[in-house]
Design an enzyme around this catalytic site. Sequence first.
Site: not given
Ligand code: UGA
Length: 442
Positions: A86, A121, A153-154, A157, A221, A266, A273, A276
């Site tokens: 989506t 989603t 889903e949660f 990646e 999210n 940072g 995700c 969006k």
């Molecule tokens: C995220 C959610 O964590 C999942 O639960 C969800 O299912 C998924 O989106 C989705 O909607 O499909 P994801 O996008 O794979 O998962 O990545 P995250 O690990 O959540 O990280 C997202 C971004 O936040 C990355 O760019 C990461 O570097 C950044 N981040 C993460 C930070 O800048 N600081 C943090 O402390 C943690």
Amino acid sequence: MRKVIVVGTGYVGTVTAACMAWLGQEVVGVDVDPVRAGQLDCGQLPFFEPYLDELLREALAKGRLSFTSQLGATVGADFVFLCVGTPPGEGGVPDMSQVETAVRSVAPHLKAGAIIVDKSTVPVGSGDWVRTTVEDALPRSHPGRFAVVSNPEFLREGSAVEDFLHPDRIVLGGESPSLEEVARLYEPVLSQDFVGGRPHRRPHLVSMTLASAEMTKYAANAFLATKISFANEMANICELVGADARQVLPAIGMDRRIGRGFLGHGLGWGGSCFGKDVTALVATGLDYGYEASILRATVQVNEYQRAAAIRKLQAWLKVLKGKRIGVLGLAFKAGTDDLRDSAALDIVHRLIHNGAVVTAYDPAVKDLGEHHVTGLRLARDPYDVADRADALLVATDWPEFASLDLARLAVRMSGRYVLDGRGVLDVAAASAAGLAVGGFGW
Ligand code: UGA
């Protein structure tokens, strides 16, 4: 055995199909792309995800999993999982065309009593829309009995298999008895009764209305993105007042009401995700006459972090034009080769736009594909990135960047400034190696 169909073999669909089949269900993954379906059927993953290929191959070998592009395979399915994309459409509103195509194609094959499980989603209210769309597309002979359940889903990646098999909670939205039937599919996960299960840490099963389940996905999210932007805002203030976010943020995270996760400050969040979903939620608010000001600020702070990286490099180098800048990391986070809405790539674009000569290295990205950036050179290794560089930027939190030979890096550079956008470097060791480390929040 109940028959499970997973429509859409993108990231979520492939993980869902492989994990469900590995746990014992009979699963068929359906994709409009015959090449993709064919590759998956031969055990070839179109993307990198830890442990997924093992599960996929095992489930294929046991004959419980197959992939096809033929919708005829959906005939007789008890459960049809919708896992199509989506992507953001106009004004941030999710583009539902893939969902619409999927349900219209599935409807003629739907057996009486089948349950459509929506994992894509989708904006709040989409479950009802799916129901009416299917109703209108059912053949006249169909008794009209089917149900729609939302099962957001949660999966992250890079840890999607872990998140699927050991989730904190499974959210189901809809009505009885379909909810209970979908819950039964998740029985091994709920009881953690499988090889490697963690019976001492069983997930919650949370049942709710369709709209609430759809909203839960967005709210989760949005909260995580907001938490990161909050951490970044605190870090920005720390920087101004002479406090150190590296001390402040872990200290607030120790309060269990706040929690340690997602306070990493940072360059901010990226990926396919958060941006969006936050934008879609703002758009939903507006549709209903509500201005989601916290969410707007979440996006604004995130945007600020990327611009701040450019300002910090500019403050050290003065003029960016003609300067050699090395970028360590391109993926939107460690553990993936995904470049969608990557802060690193966005900053590379801005640097090149400002006339800098940019070289980058990422352990997982060897080819930029559709994300090609004119003028960007990809290096063999981090030391090649440092070659004659006036400055370096650490843009992705790959653990291997924490163990770089800093003296070797320093010798290769022309300048000595390293902006650590992810807080991965040992600042004392880097200073000892002759580097001047800049960061965020201190
Ligand atoms: C995220 C959610 O964590 C999942 O639960 C969800 O299912 C998924 O989106 C989705 O909607 O499909 P994801 O996008 O794979 O998962 O990545 P995250 O690990 O959540 O990280 C997202 C971004 O936040 C990355 O760019 C990461 O570097 C950044 N981040 C993460 C930070 O800048 N600081 C943090 O402390 C943690």
